[in-house]
Scaffold this motif. Structure first.
Motif, mmCIF file in Angstrom:
data_model
loop_
_atom_site.group_PDB
_atom_site.id
_atom_site.type_symbol
_atom_site.label_atom_id
_atom_site.label_comp_id
_atom_site.label_asym_id
_atom_site.label_seq_id
_atom_site.Cartn_x
_atom_site.Cartn_y
_atom_site.Cartn_z
ATOM 1 N N THR A 180 57.031 97.831 15.799
ATOM 2 C CA THR A 180 57.051 96.224 17.023
ATOM 3 C C THR A 180 55.689 96.055 16.603
ATOM 4 O OG1 THR A 180 57.800 98.005 18.635
ATOM 5 C CG2 THR A 180 56.495 95.702 19.105
ATOM 6 N N THR A 181 54.413 96.279 15.673
ATOM 7 C CA THR A 181 53.242 95.878 15.147
ATOM 8 C C THR A 181 53.622 95.339 14.101
ATOM 9 O OG1 THR A 181 52.197 98.045 15.961
ATOM 10 C CG2 THR A 181 50.896 96.866 14.139
ATOM 11 N N THR A 182 54.053 95.846 13.327
ATOM 12 C CA THR A 182 55.153 94.751 12.377
ATOM 13 C C THR A 182 55.504 93.057 13.138
ATOM 14 O OG1 THR A 182 55.642 96.512 10.668
ATOM 15 C CG2 THR A 182 56.122 94.749 10.216
ATOM 16 N N LEU A 183 56.469 94.133 13.303
ATOM 17 C CA LEU A 183 56.978 92.515 13.939
ATOM 18 C C LEU A 183 56.256 91.216 15.004
ATOM 19 C CD1 LEU A 183 60.489 93.139 15.620
ATOM 20 C CD2 LEU A 183 60.028 91.816 13.882
ATOM 21 N N TYR A 184 55.617 91.551 14.877
ATOM 22 C CA TYR A 184 53.917 91.043 16.337
ATOM 23 C C TYR A 184 53.426 90.275 14.805
ATOM 24 C CZ TYR A 184 53.900 92.923 21.100
ATOM 25 O OH TYR A 184 54.822 93.138 22.010
ATOM 26 N N GLY A 185 52.828 91.244 14.218
ATOM 27 C CA GLY A 185 52.398 90.827 12.574
ATOM 28 C C GLY A 185 52.930 89.070 12.069
ATOM 29 N N ALA A 186 54.494 89.270 12.166
ATOM 30 C CA ALA A 186 55.203 89.068 11.164
ATOM 31 C C ALA A 186 55.334 87.418 11.845
ATOM 32 C CB ALA A 186 56.650 89.224 11.271
ATOM 33 N N ILE A 187 55.379 87.768 14.224
ATOM 34 C CA ILE A 187 55.336 86.339 14.709
ATOM 35 C C ILE A 187 53.835 85.344 14.884
ATOM 36 C CG2 ILE A 187 55.545 85.751 16.940
ATOM 37 C CD1 ILE A 187 57.287 87.968 17.310
ATOM 38 N N SER A 188 52.964 86.808 14.450
ATOM 39 C CA SER A 188 51.866 85.704 14.447
ATOM 40 C C SER A 188 51.383 85.003 13.525
ATOM 41 C CB SER A 188 50.296 86.878 13.974
ATOM 42 O OG SER A 188 50.266 87.539 15.267
ATOM 43 N N GLU A 189 51.887 85.880 12.112
ATOM 44 C CA GLU A 189 52.309 84.828 11.287
ATOM 45 C C GLU A 189 52.867 83.557 10.950
ATOM 46 O OE1 GLU A 189 51.984 86.656 7.250
ATOM 47 O OE2 GLU A 189 50.065 87.440 7.722
ATOM 48 N N ILE A 190 54.453 83.676 11.473
ATOM 49 C CA ILE A 190 54.706 82.031 11.929
ATOM 50 C C ILE A 190 54.674 81.097 12.798
ATOM 51 C CG2 ILE A 190 56.956 83.469 10.444
ATOM 52 C CD1 ILE A 190 58.192 83.705 12.356
ATOM 53 N N ASN A 191 53.902 81.971 13.607
ATOM 54 C CA ASN A 191 53.677 81.021 15.042
ATOM 55 C C ASN A 191 52.431 79.903 14.871
ATOM 56 O OD1 ASN A 191 52.868 80.030 17.926
ATOM 57 N ND2 ASN A 191 52.323 81.722 18.356
ATOM 58 N N SER A 192 53.111 78.705 14.285
ATOM 59 C CA SER A 192 52.573 77.582 13.812
ATOM 60 C C SER A 192 52.184 76.631 15.188
ATOM 61 C CB SER A 192 53.053 76.941 12.685
ATOM 62 O OG SER A 192 54.615 75.988 12.959
ATOM 63 N N GLY A 193 53.475 76.513 16.711
ATOM 64 C CA GLY A 193 53.036 75.823 17.963
ATOM 65 C C GLY A 193 53.679 74.860 17.834
ATOM 66 N N ARG A 194 54.334 74.610 16.783
ATOM 67 C CA ARG A 194 56.280 73.503 16.594
ATOM 68 C C ARG A 194 57.253 74.254 16.493
ATOM 69 N NH1 ARG A 194 53.078 72.252 11.729
ATOM 70 N NH2 ARG A 194 54.428 73.497 10.847
ATOM 71 N N ASP A 195 57.328 75.758 16.880
ATOM 72 C CA ASP A 195 58.392 76.173 17.423
ATOM 73 C C ASP A 195 58.069 77.246 19.048
ATOM 74 O OD1 ASP A 195 60.482 75.857 14.909
ATOM 75 O OD2 ASP A 195 58.574 77.154 13.972
ATOM 76 N N LYS A 196 59.715 77.295 19.841
ATOM 77 C CA LYS A 196 59.421 77.757 20.503
ATOM 78 C C LYS A 196 59.699 79.597 20.040
ATOM 79 C CE LYS A 196 59.427 78.476 25.337
ATOM 80 N NZ LYS A 196 58.315 78.035 26.327
ATOM 81 N N ILE A 197 58.696 80.580 20.027
ATOM 82 C CA ILE A 197 58.896 81.947 20.342
ATOM 83 C C ILE A 197 59.399 82.548 21.293
ATOM 84 C CG2 ILE A 197 58.382 84.118 18.916
ATOM 85 C CD1 ILE A 197 56.786 81.809 17.465
ATOM 86 N N ILE A 198 60.437 83.679 21.502
ATOM 87 C CA ILE A 198 60.552 84.303 23.017
ATOM 88 C C ILE A 198 60.940 85.596 22.486
ATOM 89 C CG2 ILE A 198 61.784 84.747 24.646
ATOM 90 C CD1 ILE A 198 62.649 81.653 25.213
#
Length: 569
Positions: A334-352
């Motif tokens: 889960t920590t790896t996925l959190y790290g991945a989401i943090s890097e691709i979270n540019s604010g232009r995509d809806k992440i749920i």
């Protein structure tokens, strides 16, 4: 008392000793400290020389752990202050005539030896040890002593705050009156402070044993007598987790929240009946974790090698498809996925995300906790998420066919799906989805790649030293004689920094499988795993064992740790 005497001069320069005495008088430092500064060599060699001079036996951390602690005679705090300790000999030839062993680091400190003898009142056998080894032993037992002493000294109390979280601190000393309440409070407090991931409370025929999972390994910290106390401790956990205290024949699961040092800690409780009563396991979920410690969570903080990170970033930057992260519980998926989401979270995509539970809070991400009691399962939540116009979706875990089918369809309809599944390695994932009844064509079409990971304990930087492994270990991992030149075999001896374990901290290793057309065809045709492995390894996939061997070669971990964590072959 068999105290050290003035022995013959063996391997020690009296001129150097006199010089150290003169310096000690001028500086006010101890004679031992001045000797260490003058010799400036290996501390263990100086201990050996002093042992010969004073006719003492040397004892290391392993020897200390083989004995029983005598903190009833010399309390932990006093032992830490004076840099010595008392042990009870166990299965020793001279145990009958001298059951108490006094471990000292400074054989010149006669006042300390007289003081230790006065504490015991009977015959004492002295042993000489490195000061760091004594502190390692004391550090290893610190949590145990704190938990036990809390029963007598009210070391921790509990109150409630306005958000429903219970506050554990040393400030509320008089709140708890029951021994069971005190033991639960102090155990949780010490476990959080020690950065344990789990607390195991195991009922025994005579009482209860407390263990912490530290760096993925269980460590016994206390064994407390009293069957009634053991029952009361489990009942206290049931009350906190809002479970049925009258039910003792079936497993129960619950959760509660505490505050330690001003931060919220979620605790998940599992109660299991046993032949001696009931056992409890408390999973500690510290939401502050890496995010608060570093300001933000990125993949670089997780410790993967550059080759693996490059492959992972390529997978999470895909516009659609599915990335599966696999590994055992506690391997950091889960920590790896959190790290991945943090890097691709540019604010232009809806992440749920939908998780059980939400372990870290990510800014700008809609995070949904699973609530089975209210009917919000992974499958139902994932269906609702698809109606909420997402671009990228994280599913905490695929546990059943319905969730797997929805995740695959989401990946096929233009969403990037990041999720976890329990499997031993990247190839075992195919068997899991086949067992769930997922269509191979849809699965192969949706899948971008599979990422398997493990966490290995790394050698303590302070006490690690070179060693030569046996031939059997080298043969097991196919380390050829001509390859030994590239290996720096090291392992920790145990010190205060690593609590006597020889390891401090963990590092992640990974096995990554990128899907290509050749592999997709083999999956659709349901070819044997052996053929999938041949193609994958030919295309550059590196096994977990190979990744772990690289850490062994660089001296970061040991072959024993590799054997404990990875699967050969």
């Amino acid at each position: 008392m068999n105290a050290p005497g003035a022995a013959a001069n063996q391997g020690f320069d009296d001129t150097l000793l006199q010089k150290a005495r003169n310096l000690a008088r001028l500086s006010g430092r101890s004679l031992l400290g001045e000797l260490e500064a003058l010799t400036a060599g290996e501390p263990r060699q100086l201990v050996d020389v002093l042992a010969r001079r004073f006719r003492l036996q040397v004892i290391d951390t392993t020897g200390m752990l083989a004995c029983g602690a005598a903190f009833d005679l010399l309390p932990l705090v006093k032992a830490q202050q004076r840099g010595c300790l008392l042990l009870r000999a166990v299965a020793d030839d001279d145990a009958a005539e001298c059951p108490i062993i006094a471990v000292i680091a400074d054989p010149f400190d006669s006042d300390c030896m007289v003081w230790l003898s006065s504490l015991v009142g009977t015959a004492v056998h002295y042993r000489l040890a490195l000061a760091a080894d004594i502190q390692a032993y004391l550090s290893k037992h610190e949590e145990s002593v704190h938990a036990v002493q809390s029963l007598v000294h009210d070391s921790a109390g509990v109150t409630e705050n306005h958000r429903g979280a219970e506050v554990l601190s040393f400030a509320s000393l008089s709140e708890a009156s029951s021994p069971a309440v005190k033991l639960v409070n102090s155990t949780v407090y010490d476990a959080v402070r020690a950065a344990a991931s789990d607390v195991h409370l195991e009922s025994t025929p005579t009482g209860i044993t407390i263990k912490y999972r530290l760096d993925g390994v269980l460590d016994t910290v206390a064994q407390i007598s009293g069957v009634l106390l053991a029952e009361q401790v489990v009942s206290r956990l049931k009350v906190l987790a809002e479970l049925d205290i009258g039910e003792r024949r079936t497993p129960q699961d619950g959760s509660f929240r505490v505050q330690v040092a001003g931060r919220d800690i979620d605790l998940r409780v599992s109660i299991m009946p046993s032949i001696h009563g009931e056992d409890a396991v408390v999973r500690i979920l510290d939401k502050r974790g890496v995010i608060e410690a570093h300001g933000s969570l990125t993949l670089d903080l997780l410790g993967f090698d550059a080759h693996s990170l490059k492959a992972l970033r390529r997978l999470v930057e895909e516009p659609y498809g599915m990335l599966l992260v696999t590994g055992p519980t506690g391997s950091g998926k889960t920590t790896t996925l959190y790290g991945a989401i943090s890097e691709i979270n540019s604010g232009r995509d809806k992440i749920i995300t939908i998780e059980d539970p939400v372990e870290y809070q990510l800014p700008g991400v809609l995070q949904i906790p699973v609530n089975d009691k209210k009917g919000l399962t992974f499958a139902r939540g994932l269906r609702s998420i698809l109606r909420h116009d997402p671009d990228k979706i994280m599913v905490g875990e695929i546990r059943d066919r319905e969730t797997a089918e929805i995740a695959v369809q989401s990946a096929l309809t233009g969403h990037l799906v990041l999720t976890t599944v329990h499997a031993n390695n990247v190839f075992d994932v195919f068997g899991r989805f086949t067992h769930m009844g997922i269509d191979p064509y849809a699965f192969a079409s949706a899948l971008n790649g599979i990422w398997a990971q493990r966490l290995l304990r790394v050698n303590c930087a302070r006490c690690s030293e070179s060693y030569t492994p046996g031939d059997a270990a080298l043969e097991r991992y196919l380390i050829a004689a001509d390859a030994l030149a590239g290996f720096d075999f090291r392992r920790g001896g145990g010190c205060g920094d690593c609590r006597g374990t020889g390891y401090r901290g963990r590092k992640a290793i990974a096995e990554v499988l990128n899907l290509n057309d050749e592999l997709r065809e083999l999956i659709i045709e349901k070819r044997p795993i052996r053929q999938l492995k041949e193609v994958a390894y030919r295309n550059g996939t590196r096994s977990l064992t190979e990744a772990a061997l690289r850490l062994v070669a660089s001296g970061e971990t040991t072959l024993e740790e590799l054997h404990r964590v990875t699967l050969s072959g």
